[in-house]
Scaffold this active site. Structure first.
Site, PDB file in Angstrom:
ATOM      1  N   ARG A  28       0.827  -1.218   0.000  1.00  0.00           N
ATOM      2  CA  ARG A  28       0.000   0.000   0.000  1.00  0.00           C
ATOM      3  C   ARG A  28       0.855   1.259   0.000  1.00  0.00           C
ATOM      4  O   ARG A  28       0.476   2.280  -0.579  1.00  0.00           O
ATOM      5  CB  ARG A  28      -0.927  -0.011   1.217  1.00  0.00           C
ATOM      6  CG  ARG A  28      -2.056  -1.056   1.090  1.00  0.00           C
ATOM      7  CD  ARG A  28      -2.623  -1.364   2.458  1.00  0.00           C
ATOM      8  NE  ARG A  28      -3.812  -2.199   2.432  1.00  0.00           N
ATOM      9  CZ  ARG A  28      -3.819  -3.529   2.329  1.00  0.00           C
ATOM     10  NH1 ARG A  28      -2.686  -4.197   2.203  1.00  0.00           N
ATOM     11  NH2 ARG A  28      -4.955  -4.202   2.352  1.00  0.00           N
ATOM     12  N   ASP A 317      -3.610 -15.078   8.103  1.00  0.00           N
ATOM     13  CA  ASP A 317      -2.372 -15.642   7.544  1.00  0.00           C
ATOM     14  C   ASP A 317      -1.614 -16.503   8.554  1.00  0.00           C
ATOM     15  O   ASP A 317      -0.637 -17.168   8.190  1.00  0.00           O
ATOM     16  CB  ASP A 317      -1.462 -14.514   7.046  1.00  0.00           C
ATOM     17  CG  ASP A 317      -2.054 -13.836   5.815  1.00  0.00           C
ATOM     18  OD1 ASP A 317      -2.851 -14.472   5.104  1.00  0.00           O
ATOM     19  OD2 ASP A 317      -1.724 -12.660   5.572  1.00  0.00           O
ATOM     20  N   ARG A 348      -4.893 -23.914   2.210  1.00  0.00           N
ATOM     21  CA  ARG A 348      -4.087 -24.036   3.431  1.00  0.00           C
ATOM     22  C   ARG A 348      -4.673 -25.017   4.442  1.00  0.00           C
ATOM     23  O   ARG A 348      -3.948 -25.474   5.333  1.00  0.00           O
ATOM     24  CB  ARG A 348      -3.856 -22.653   4.067  1.00  0.00           C
ATOM     25  CG  ARG A 348      -2.862 -21.846   3.258  1.00  0.00           C
ATOM     26  CD  ARG A 348      -2.511 -20.520   3.886  1.00  0.00           C
ATOM     27  NE  ARG A 348      -1.409 -19.916   3.151  1.00  0.00           N
ATOM     28  CZ  ARG A 348      -1.097 -18.630   3.163  1.00  0.00           C
ATOM     29  NH1 ARG A 348      -1.821 -17.788   3.884  1.00  0.00           N
ATOM     30  NH2 ARG A 348      -0.076 -18.184   2.460  1.00  0.00           N
TER      31      ARG A 348
HETATM   32  C1  S3P Z   1      -3.969  -8.942   2.853  1.00  0.00           C
HETATM   33  C2  S3P Z   1      -5.181  -9.427   3.238  1.00  0.00           C
HETATM   34  C3  S3P Z   1      -5.427 -10.842   3.522  1.00  0.00           C
HETATM   35  C4  S3P Z   1      -4.147 -11.637   3.704  1.00  0.00           C
HETATM   36  C5  S3P Z   1      -3.091 -11.272   2.709  1.00  0.00           C
HETATM   37  C6  S3P Z   1      -2.779  -9.792   2.765  1.00  0.00           C
HETATM   38  C7  S3P Z   1      -3.852  -7.507   2.548  1.00  0.00           C
HETATM   39  O1  S3P Z   1      -6.157 -11.393   2.460  1.00  0.00           O
HETATM   40  O2  S3P Z   1      -4.421 -13.009   3.627  1.00  0.00           O
HETATM   41  O3  S3P Z   1      -1.908 -11.992   2.946  1.00  0.00           O
HETATM   42  O4  S3P Z   1      -2.728  -6.999   2.453  1.00  0.00           O
HETATM   43  O5  S3P Z   1      -4.899  -6.862   2.387  1.00  0.00           O
HETATM   44  P1  S3P Z   1      -7.760 -11.292   2.456  1.00  0.00           P
HETATM   45  O6  S3P Z   1      -8.090  -9.926   2.870  1.00  0.00           O
HETATM   46  O7  S3P Z   1      -8.218 -11.583   1.066  1.00  0.00           O
HETATM   47  O8  S3P Z   1      -8.208 -12.323   3.444  1.00  0.00           O
END
Ligand code: S3P
Length: 432
Positions: A28, A317, A348
């Site tokens: 981001r 995660d 997973r």
């Molecule tokens: C993330 C959101 C998560 C996470 C990913 C990173 C992010 O996914 O699993 O590793 O940076 O917004 P989801 O929001 O799709 O669950």
């Protein structure tokens, strides 16, 4: 050539360490700095393959990004409307976050783009983002309507809408927020459970008109982003492997410094605390608006728990390493509401249940739940399914198992935690 690891029982983790920068924030930070007016300095940037892919994509889109030293990026923002089309496809590599957030951003541009990814990313669902962006007026074609490559048709006029994401996903929510920056009017996004809010907090700190509270975001279209510096803390998702290892291996006492402890990310600390983990946060402070702490972890006697379902999005995660802890705890652990784990870098639930069973654990699953009975583990041959978090989870399990555990296809650990093996070794883990 596949990269394989061997791990065996270790005699105690000790020492102090930091882990690489937060992956979610690193993605981001590049994206928002690219859209800001002027120069932003990002420190603590994750030098992982996922986040480097995002930086490379913005270079392709005409943004000048310098690397004065590793972990630092100087981004010369081009403003909200300054991106340039790329003649080449934009390669997100293994990164779901990169691809989903970029879909939201690029569907609002005046030009077309093509997003591609590696074999794993090309199997992950994108319709969850595309269908919602279409409600705002976007036009995106995907293979079978759901998978990369994504052909993003620019030149559409987007309008603000009220949308429920239907799925607790910060990636889906953030894709909508990126599109909403360019939409006419207001976009209101609600989600079934609150997810990480970095996109929202970073936009606010860069001066964008946005209001949010857990589970709901209101974004005003049109505005500009101030350039600004940012220090990115260590990624708690990476720290979680070392935290688990220190709890599980007898005679351990480690301290991990400068870890991001945003409440939307600390579900794993709550889960480990419920299991009896000896984890202490200290030196709690804020850096670039984010809560940060040092974390001391000592060997712990863990017991199985019924995982409160509301914690799942805040540790999404970390579920694989949580399952390893459950397999070595006393008693049963049950977790439900896990369906999202089936559409990560690998399935997973399947990857973990298969590997833990190979190591002698009792583990059963349903489409969205797992039940694990704790006990002892023995060495086995583990397929990481080319999933970084599965590889690191079994590297930890191997520290508590008899014999030599072989873990196959670990190269993708470089997507999120470059230097994992050396750091793990420096703390005393038996891994090569
Ligand atoms: C993330 C959101 C998560 C996470 C990913 C990173 C992010 O996914 O699993 O590793 O940076 O917004 P989801 O929001 O799709 O669950």
């Amino acid at each position: 050539m596949s990269l394989d690891w061997q791990g065996r029982r270790s005699g105690g983790l000790t020492g102090q360490a930091t882990v690489p920068g937060d992956k979610s924030i690193s993605h981001r930070a590049i994206m928002l700095a690219a859209l800001a007016d002027g120069e932003s300095v990002i420190e603590g940037f994750l030098e992982g393959e996922d986040t480097r892919a995002t930086a490379r994509i913005f270079s392709q889109l005409g943004v000048r990004i310098e690397t004065p030293n590793p972990h630092t990026r100087v981004v010369h923002g081009v403003g909200l409307h300054g991106l340039q089309p790329s003649a080449e496809a934009l390669d997100c590599g293994n990164a779901g976050t990169g691809m989903r957030l970029l879909t939201g951003l690029l569907c609002a541009q005046a030009f077309d783009s093509v997003l591609v990814g590696d074999a794993s990313l090309s199997k992950r669902p994108m319709a969850r983002v595309i269908r919602l962006l279409e409600k705002m007026g976007a036009s995106v074609s995907a293979r079978d309507g759901n998978f990369a490559p994504l052909h993003i048709h620019g030149g559409q006029v987007l309008h603000g809408v009220e949308i429920d994401t239907q799925v607790a996903s910060a990636q889906v929510k953030s894709a909508l927020i990126f599109a909403a920056l360019y939409a006419q009017g207001e976009t209101v996004i609600t989600e079934p459970r609150p997810t990480r809010d970095y996109t929202e907090s970073m936009l606010k700190s860069l001066g964008w008109p946005i209001d949010y509270r857990p589970g709901e975001v209101l974004v005003h279209g049109g505005g500009s982003l101030k350039a600004g510096g940012m220090r990115i803390p260590g990624d708690i998702s990476s720290a979680a492997f070392l935290i688990a290892a220190a709890m599980l291996v007898p005679c351990s006492d480690i301290t991990l410094c400068n870890i991001g402890v945003n409440p939307r990310r600390t579900g794993i600390l709550s889960a480990f605390a419920l299991m009896g983990g000896r984890i202490e946060l200290f030196n709690e402070r804020r850096e670039s608006g984010e809560p940060v702490a040092d974390i001391r972890v000592r060997s712990s006697s863990l017991k199985g728990i019924d995982l409160p379902e509301h914690l799942v999005p805040d540790m999404i995660d970390e579920c694989p390493i949580f399952f390893v802890a459950a397999a070595l705890a006393t008693g049963k652990t049950r977790a439900t509401g896990l369906a999202e784990l089936r559409v990560k870098e690998s399935d997973r639930i399947a990857s973990m249940v298969k590997g833990l069973r190979a190591m002698g654990a009792q583990a059963v699953d349903s489409p969205d739940s797992v039940e694990i009975t704790g006990g002892t583990l023995h060495a086995a041959d583990i397929d990481s399914c080319e999933d970084h978090r599965i590889a690191m989870s079994f590297a930890v399990a191997a520290q508590c198992a008899d014999g030599v555990t072989a873990i196959h296809d670990c190269a993708n650990v470089a997507t999120s935690f470059p230097g994992f093996v050396a750091l793990a070794q420096s703390l005393g883990m038996n891994l090569e």
